[in-house]
Write an enzyme that holds these catalytic residues in place. Sequence first.
Site, mmCIF file in Angstrom:
data_model
loop_
_atom_site.group_PDB
_atom_site.id
_atom_site.type_symbol
_atom_site.label_atom_id
_atom_site.label_comp_id
_atom_site.label_asym_id
_atom_site.label_seq_id
_atom_site.Cartn_x
_atom_site.Cartn_y
_atom_site.Cartn_z
ATOM 1 C CG ASP A 102 -1.793 -1.099 1.403
ATOM 2 O OD1 ASP A 102 -2.164 -1.677 0.363
ATOM 3 O OD2 ASP A 102 -2.139 -1.425 2.554
HETATM 4 N N1 URA Z 1 -1.261 -5.987 3.830
HETATM 5 C C1 URA Z 1 -1.690 -4.711 3.893
HETATM 6 O O1 URA Z 1 -2.689 -4.420 4.517
HETATM 7 N N2 URA Z 1 -0.978 -3.770 3.226
HETATM 8 C C2 URA Z 1 0.117 -4.048 2.513
HETATM 9 O O2 URA Z 1 0.712 -3.154 1.925
HETATM 10 C C3 URA Z 1 0.547 -5.382 2.468
HETATM 11 C C4 URA Z 1 -0.166 -6.326 3.138
#
Ligand code: URA
Length: 241
Positions: A102
């Site tokens: 993310d």
């Molecule tokens: N899980 C999440 O919530 N965000 C990420 O970036 C990777 C795994």
Amino acid sequence: MERLQKVIAQAGIASRRKAEQLIVEGKVKVNGEVVTELGTKVSNSDKIEVEGIPVEREEKVYFLLYKPRGVISSVRDDKGRKTVIDFFPHVDKRIYPIGRLDYDTSGLLLLTNDGEFANLLMHPRYKIEKTYIAKLKGIPPRPALKQLEKGVELEDGMTAPAKVKFLSGDRKKNTAIVEITIHEGRNRQVRRMFEKIGYPVLKLRRERFAFLTLQGLNAGEFRELSPHEVKQLRELALRGE
Ligand code: URA
């Protein structure tokens, strides 16, 4: 010399099986001639076309980036935000991230121009373990974390069992640090899992991808994977088959 279907798969055009199908169907040309023989071997200088489109053949490269927060895990961004590719201005190959983190998540991200390798590591069937360190709002008791170990129901189905380790809690600030290892890669999965048990994630970092760690790197830095590491990752993924 390499097998034609392998070269097509490595270029990220199709899986190896699909590449074989394309060859048998007469959709592949080598130096202008249709080739339908599956065993055909090609060299670097052979010109390959799939359905009339030339196959670009670059030297394969593999990088491990410590992605900082506030960077998007794609090759370009419509809104002009910084992308993970911006950390590689000197690389003239068309690399892209293997999976994604993310915008607000930091940590270990692999990038490559090897389509077959990327597909192998991203495929859920191969069950590569990824470890995250999460800072949570609130201090979850043991039974709440046990739920994550068993699996929780999210809107896209039950999560597979996870490994969870409570690292520390801060009573004054009402926050906790928890380590979680999962092998699935659904969108915002870790955040949604903690949300589900009532302890939202304030900060998230991916610490480990299979046997690879962030050791020796600061946020924004990267290194190349060694040929041995690439080979080990391939073997690890295929072992899960
Ligand atoms: N899980 C999440 O919530 N965000 C990420 O970036 C990777 C795994």
